[in-house]
Design a protein around this motif. Structure first.
Motif: not given
Length: 306
Positions: A115-129, A181-193
């Motif tokens: 676990p010490s090798q892991i850098v925590y992160s998140l992405m903010r991007i609106a993409s379409h595949r 910040d991850q929880w904030a993004k998670y909240t955004l995903n759940i409430s707007y996605n």
């Protein structure tokens, strides 16, 4: 510290952002890790990103072993199956960064790497595949947010990742409290996605309908209550009508429209589990989980009674 080689697992909508920025800079030192039919398809078809076709350097996990940085950008449902690949790519010096939505992918990856090798992160991007084509608006893309779990300091490896992104023209932001910040993004995903996915409507519906916004706010309240039970607090959500085009569809609605299974287990499923551990009721999240699951069953043909 300098990052000279990067491996990517998951050449989808999120992975495409890093392919577009890092492949030209690093050349053969940037690779996409894949095996079997998936590897053959990626070698054959490549990936079209914002109208430009990229020929991918596709390698096996063994060939990618010892990369300085491993980016994990699979779908949540695909993460358990990717764990052997993650283990095979990493040596003791490899930095691992999960780009998945949600709040527990690092925990899952930490079962196969230190676990010490892991850098925590998140992405903010609106993409379409669609198929092998990914589109996103670089001007509206906030990009990568990263930080060290449990530390507000910008570490040497964080600075190395930032320098890599800078040279590749990728947007990045250092975050002092990445878990919040991850929880904030998670909240955004759940409430707007999720509400738009259930209703099949565009982003502007949240601002044009008090009923759509009501559902969104109730889901937000539930996520905040669960986060609070874990001692995690974060800023108010920042969303405006102008942030995205009115017709924008986020990942869950995109998946449903393409008749793919969604990441609802990562969103409401994980929230329900964490809520149950703290004895917190989340009826809106539970109802939404069942609704999305039923829509997946509909797409699978379960209700084709004629």
């Amino acid at each position: 510290m300098q990052i000279n080689s990067v491996a990517l697992i998951g050449a989808g909508a999120i992975g495409a952002y890093f392919i577009s920025g890092l492949q030209e800079k690093l050349g053969r030192n940037f690779c996409v890790v894949a095996e079997g039919e998936r590897a053959e398809r990626l070698r054959r078809d490549g990936l079209v990103i914002n109208g430009n076709r990229y020929e991918l350097n596709v390698v096996s996990p063994k060939e990618a072993h010892g990369a300085d940085l491993l980016l994990v950008a699979t779908k949540y449902a695909g993460l358990p199956g990717a764990l052997p690949e993650i283990r095979a790519v990493c040596d003791d010096h490899t930095i691992v960064m999960s780009l998945l939505n949600g709040i527990d992918s690092e925990e899952i990856i930490g079962t196969v790497v230190n676990p010490s090798q892991i850098v925590y992160s998140l992405m903010r991007i609106a993409s379409h595949r669609v198929g092998d084509s990914v589109n996103f608006d670089p001007e509206r893309t906030d990009g990568l947010y990263l930080g060290e779990k449990g530390s507000p300091k910008e570490s040497e490896r964080i600075r190395a990742i930032e320098e890599l992104c800078k040279e590749g023209g990728l947007r990045y932001h250092f975050v002092e409290d990445i878990i919040a910040d991850q929880w904030a993004k998670y909240t955004l995903n759940i409430s707007y996605n999720l509400p738009q996915a259930v209703l099949g409507v565009g982003y502007a519906s949240y601002f044009d309908s008090e009923h759509v916004m009501f559902i969104s706010k109730k889901l937000e309240e539930e996520v905040r209550t669960v986060a609070d039970a874990y001692g995690i607090r974060f800023r108010p959500l920042e969303n405006t009508r102008e942030r995205y085009l009115p017709s924008v569809q986020f990942s869950t609605l995109q998946d449903l429209n393409a008749r793919r299974h969604t990441e609802i287990d990562m969103f409401c499923g994980v929230l329900m589990k964490k809520a149950a551990e703290k004895g917190v009721p989340v009826p809106y999240a539970e109802y939404t989980w069942h609704l999305i699951k039923a829509l997946e069953e509909k797409n699978d043909g379960l209700f084709d009674y004629t």
